[in-house]
Design a protein around this motif. Structure first.
Motif, PDB file in Angstrom:
ATOM      1  N   ALA A   2      44.454  -4.846 -62.666  1.00 56.34           N
ATOM      2  CA  ALA A   2      43.094  -5.243 -62.258  1.00 56.34           C
ATOM      3  C   ALA A   2      43.101  -5.859 -60.869  1.00 56.34           C
ATOM      4  O   ALA A   2      42.210  -5.611 -60.055  1.00 56.34           O
ATOM      5  CB  ALA A   2      42.509  -6.217 -63.269  1.00 56.34           C
ATOM      6  N   LEU A   3      44.128  -6.666 -60.577  1.00 59.91           N
ATOM      7  CA  LEU A   3      44.191  -7.373 -59.291  1.00 59.91           C
ATOM      8  C   LEU A   3      44.674  -6.448 -58.179  1.00 59.91           C
ATOM      9  O   LEU A   3      44.091  -6.406 -57.092  1.00 59.91           O
ATOM     10  CB  LEU A   3      45.114  -8.592 -59.405  1.00 59.91           C
ATOM     11  CG  LEU A   3      44.600  -9.703 -60.328  1.00 59.91           C
ATOM     12  CD1 LEU A   3      45.722 -10.669 -60.694  1.00 59.91           C
ATOM     13  CD2 LEU A   3      43.436 -10.450 -59.681  1.00 59.91           C
ATOM     14  N   ASP A  57      46.252  -9.812 -48.166  1.00 60.44           N
ATOM     15  CA  ASP A  57      45.036 -10.321 -48.825  1.00 60.44           C
ATOM     16  C   ASP A  57      45.309 -11.635 -49.552  1.00 60.44           C
ATOM     17  O   ASP A  57      46.465 -11.991 -49.816  1.00 60.44           O
ATOM     18  CB  ASP A  57      44.504  -9.293 -49.834  1.00 60.44           C
ATOM     19  CG  ASP A  57      43.978  -8.037 -49.150  1.00 60.44           C
ATOM     20  OD1 ASP A  57      43.688  -8.109 -47.936  1.00 60.44           O
ATOM     21  OD2 ASP A  57      43.867  -7.001 -49.832  1.00 60.44           O
ATOM     22  N   GLU A  58      44.227 -12.312 -49.888  1.00 61.83           N
ATOM     23  CA  GLU A  58      44.333 -13.575 -50.617  1.00 61.83           C
ATOM     24  C   GLU A  58      43.490 -13.533 -51.891  1.00 61.83           C
ATOM     25  O   GLU A  58      42.480 -12.841 -51.964  1.00 61.83           O
ATOM     26  CB  GLU A  58      43.839 -14.736 -49.734  1.00 61.83           C
ATOM     27  CG  GLU A  58      44.790 -15.055 -48.600  1.00 61.83           C
ATOM     28  CD  GLU A  58      44.270 -16.168 -47.683  1.00 61.83           C
ATOM     29  OE1 GLU A  58      45.016 -16.542 -46.765  1.00 61.83           O
ATOM     30  OE2 GLU A  58      43.130 -16.636 -47.871  1.00 61.83           O
ATOM     31  N   ILE A  59      43.965 -14.306 -52.871  1.00 60.92           N
ATOM     32  CA  ILE A  59      43.255 -14.442 -54.144  1.00 60.92           C
ATOM     33  C   ILE A  59      42.989 -15.935 -54.336  1.00 60.92           C
ATOM     34  O   ILE A  59      43.845 -16.759 -54.005  1.00 60.92           O
ATOM     35  CB  ILE A  59      44.125 -13.916 -55.316  1.00 60.92           C
ATOM     36  CG1 ILE A  59      44.371 -12.403 -55.167  1.00 60.92           C
ATOM     37  CG2 ILE A  59      43.491 -14.241 -56.669  1.00 60.92           C
ATOM     38  CD1 ILE A  59      45.426 -11.844 -56.123  1.00 60.92           C
ATOM     39  N   ILE A  60      41.813 -16.270 -54.861  1.00 61.00           N
ATOM     40  CA  ILE A  60      41.575 -17.662 -55.261  1.00 61.00           C
ATOM     41  C   ILE A  60      41.570 -17.687 -56.780  1.00 61.00           C
ATOM     42  O   ILE A  60      40.822 -16.925 -57.418  1.00 61.00           O
ATOM     43  CB  ILE A  60      40.250 -18.198 -54.695  1.00 61.00           C
ATOM     44  CG1 ILE A  60      40.324 -18.198 -53.154  1.00 61.00           C
ATOM     45  CG2 ILE A  60      39.972 -19.612 -55.224  1.00 61.00           C
ATOM     46  CD1 ILE A  60      39.048 -18.607 -52.476  1.00 61.00           C
ATOM     47  N   ARG A  65      39.952 -11.611 -51.423  1.00 62.13           N
ATOM     48  CA  ARG A  65      39.471 -10.361 -52.025  1.00 62.13           C
ATOM     49  C   ARG A  65      38.913 -10.538 -53.436  1.00 62.13           C
ATOM     50  O   ARG A  65      38.197  -9.671 -53.929  1.00 62.13           O
ATOM     51  CB  ARG A  65      40.601  -9.314 -52.071  1.00 62.13           C
ATOM     52  CG  ARG A  65      40.984  -8.754 -50.706  1.00 62.13           C
ATOM     53  CD  ARG A  65      39.844  -7.971 -50.078  1.00 62.13           C
ATOM     54  NE  ARG A  65      40.155  -7.573 -48.714  1.00 62.13           N
ATOM     55  CZ  ARG A  65      39.883  -8.310 -47.637  1.00 62.13           C
ATOM     56  NH1 ARG A  65      39.269  -9.481 -47.763  1.00 62.13           N
ATOM     57  NH2 ARG A  65      40.202  -7.905 -46.424  1.00 62.13           N
ATOM     58  N   VAL A  66      39.272 -11.636 -54.096  1.00 61.60           N
ATOM     59  CA  VAL A  66      38.829 -11.802 -55.488  1.00 61.60           C
ATOM     60  C   VAL A  66      38.955 -13.273 -55.919  1.00 61.60           C
ATOM     61  O   VAL A  66      39.814 -13.997 -55.421  1.00 61.60           O
ATOM     62  CB  VAL A  66      39.631 -10.866 -56.441  1.00 61.60           C
ATOM     63  CG1 VAL A  66      41.121 -11.050 -56.308  1.00 61.60           C
ATOM     64  CG2 VAL A  66      39.223 -11.028 -57.897  1.00 61.60           C
ATOM     65  N   ILE A  67      38.034 -13.670 -56.809  1.00 60.23           N
ATOM     66  CA  ILE A  67      38.151 -14.989 -57.452  1.00 60.23           C
ATOM     67  C   ILE A  67      38.487 -14.736 -58.911  1.00 60.23           C
ATOM     68  O   ILE A  67      37.901 -13.856 -59.558  1.00 60.23           O
ATOM     69  CB  ILE A  67      36.850 -15.807 -57.288  1.00 60.23           C
ATOM     70  CG1 ILE A  67      36.612 -16.078 -55.792  1.00 60.23           C
ATOM     71  CG2 ILE A  67      36.928 -17.118 -58.081  1.00 60.23           C
ATOM     72  CD1 ILE A  67      35.377 -16.891 -55.480  1.00 60.23           C
ATOM     73  N   PRO A 111      34.212 -10.232 -55.722  1.00 61.54           N
ATOM     74  CA  PRO A 111      34.068 -10.041 -57.167  1.00 61.54           C
ATOM     75  C   PRO A 111      34.697 -11.208 -57.938  1.00 61.54           C
ATOM     76  O   PRO A 111      35.643 -11.834 -57.463  1.00 61.54           O
ATOM     77  CB  PRO A 111      34.855  -8.756 -57.424  1.00 61.54           C
ATOM     78  CG  PRO A 111      35.927  -8.771 -56.383  1.00 61.54           C
ATOM     79  CD  PRO A 111      35.353  -9.475 -55.178  1.00 61.54           C
ATOM     80  N   LEU A 112      34.144 -11.458 -59.123  1.00 62.39           N
ATOM     81  CA  LEU A 112      34.732 -12.463 -60.020  1.00 62.39           C
ATOM     82  C   LEU A 112      35.393 -11.731 -61.182  1.00 62.39           C
ATOM     83  O   LEU A 112      34.742 -10.964 -61.897  1.00 62.39           O
ATOM     84  CB  LEU A 112      33.644 -13.407 -60.549  1.00 62.39           C
ATOM     85  CG  LEU A 112      34.104 -14.407 -61.625  1.00 62.39           C
ATOM     86  CD1 LEU A 112      35.126 -15.396 -61.058  1.00 62.39           C
ATOM     87  CD2 LEU A 112      32.915 -15.165 -62.211  1.00 62.39           C
TER      88      LEU A 112
END
Ligand SMILES: *Cc1c(COP(=O)(O)O)cnc(C)c1O
Length: 408
Positions: A89-90, A98-101, A144-146, A174-175
């Motif tokens: 999914a990620l 890229d970064e993810i929170i 790119r995503v939370i 996107p969440l």
């Protein structure tokens, strides 16, 4: 339709050829085609059908369709495990640079996965999911995503999904929500604005702990900006299905993350009783929490108790109950071990979501790879026991806990 009726009757089930009421296990690696032309069409997404079980299989489709109906999404991809689902999914939307929170209060395995992704150039910033200000401050051009869990495991914090979804969408992000601990019985994250939902179906969906699997369910609601998500460009033609189409035609088939048809069957069978099991397990958790809350020297964390920091959010977000997991702090690691060893009914298991009550000491097991700071952020203390309630008779569980605590 109510929850249970919809679960049993909403998605097509069984076998039209024979009238079997359950979808059979199609225990076949491959499916032959009537002609070379048909085979070509299949490989170009121009015909429905099956070619190879790593890509799809009728039993797996039946399970995916039921998961889609359960979470009220538009499509699902079933994977070999919850971790495989999370990884796919990620990585479907994040790559090197890229970064993810992500929330600080995640399942230990997921925190480990984010550590692994650093090797591939994907950096994760961990923020408490209720700290919207800090999340907003952490968003950069590279985000790119939370990512968060509906109910954190084992912190048992409840995410304010509409607030987090709103924040994400204002920044064009996107969440993704992991709904494993709550399940659709308590909350459907998509109804509150989440874009993609993950379930480790090894837990409550399967219900009996007889097989490992995970599912990615897409809401179809997120509008993927091809500047930000260049990999999405060639899948734009699939409209609302762009995210799932990219996954299915790319990473999912190429990482070989498929679920076994037999596991899909077990899950189809197990999830028929999801509502009944959750109802009993949540009721057991509420009663045990109330009982333990009255004992001196024991502090209980359960979203259903007014003393929980997340009780008010839980009241807004969850329906039908407050979950089937509680944690207790008992003063020391020695006492935690003593109580765990004295309990006769609960099994010492790292799992959750079984018909049986399960206990674990997360600090020495599930969070063994986490740093001290990560443990603290996730509320993993050395005197903490996690209890995942099963469907036993509550009187027996309370009696067992009473005796084990008294003897400690
Ligand atoms: C168990 C679990 C996972 C991982 O799922 P597996 O099926 O064990 O790979 C992910 N998230 C949460 C919240 C879990 O409880």
């Amino acid at each position: 339709m109510g929850f249970n009726t919809a679960l049993l009757h909403q998605s097509a089930e069984g076998d039209v050829q024979t009238g079997a009421t359950l979808t059979p296990i199609y225990q076949s690696s491959a499916f032959y085609q009537p002609s070379a032309e048909q085979h070509e069409k299949l490989f170009h997404n121009k015909a429905n059908g099956f070619s190879y079980t790593r890509i799809n299989n009728p039993t797996i489709v039946a399970f995916e369709q039921r998961m889609t109906a359960l979470e009220k999404g538009i499509a699902s991809v079933a994977c070999a495990s919850g971790m495989a689902a999370l990884t796919n999914a990620l990585l479907n939307i994040a790559g090197a640079g890229d970064e993810i929170i992500a929330s600080t209060s995640l399942y230990g395995g997921t925190i480990d996965l984010f550590h692994d992704l650093e090797t591939f150039g994907i950096h994760t910033i961990f923020v408490e999911s209720s700290n919207l200000e800090q999340i907003e401050d952490s968003i950069t051009e590279k985000t790119r995503v939370i990512f968060a869990e509906t109910i954190g495991n084992p912190k048992l914090d409840v995410t304010d999904i509409p607030a987090l979804a709103d924040l994400a969408h204002r920044h064009g992000l996107p969440l993704i929500m992991d709904n494993t601990v709550a399940t659709a019985y308590l909350v459907r994250p998509i109804e509150f604005g989440a874009d993609v939902v993950i379930n480790s179906t090894s837990k409550y969906i399967n219900g009996n702990s007889d097989a490992i699997s995970g599912v990615i369910t897409d809401s179809g609601n997120f509008n993927w900006d091809v500047e930000k998500y260049p990999g999405m460009k060639e899948y734009k033609k699939f409209g609302k299905f762009a995210y799932t189409a990219k996954l299915r035609n790319g990473l999912f088939r190429n990482t070989g993350a498929c679920i076994a048809p037999q596991t899909a069957f077990y899950n189809l069978l197990g999830m028929e009783t999801l509502g009944l099991r959750m109802e009993r397990a949540c009721s057991n958790a509420a009663k045990l929490a109330e009982y333990l809350d009255g004992i001196e020297g024991i502090s209980v964390n359960y979203p259903g108790l007014p003393s929980s920091k997340w009780h008010n959010v839980a009241d807004r977000i969850l329906k039908n109950g407050y979950g089937a997991i509680l944690t207790i702090r008992v003063g020391s690691k020695e006492r935690a071990f003593s109580i765990m060893n004295a309990l006769k009914i609960p099994m010492i298991v790292s799992n959750i979501g079984d018909t049986k009550t399960l206990i674990v000491h997360p600090e020495s097991t599930l969070s063994a790879h986490s740093t001290e700071q990560e443990k603290q952020d996730a509320c993993v203390f050395d005197d903490l026991i996690r209890v995942s309630l099963g469907i036993e008779d509550i009187e027996d569980l309370i009696e067992d806990f009473a005796a084990a605590i008294k003897a400690s």
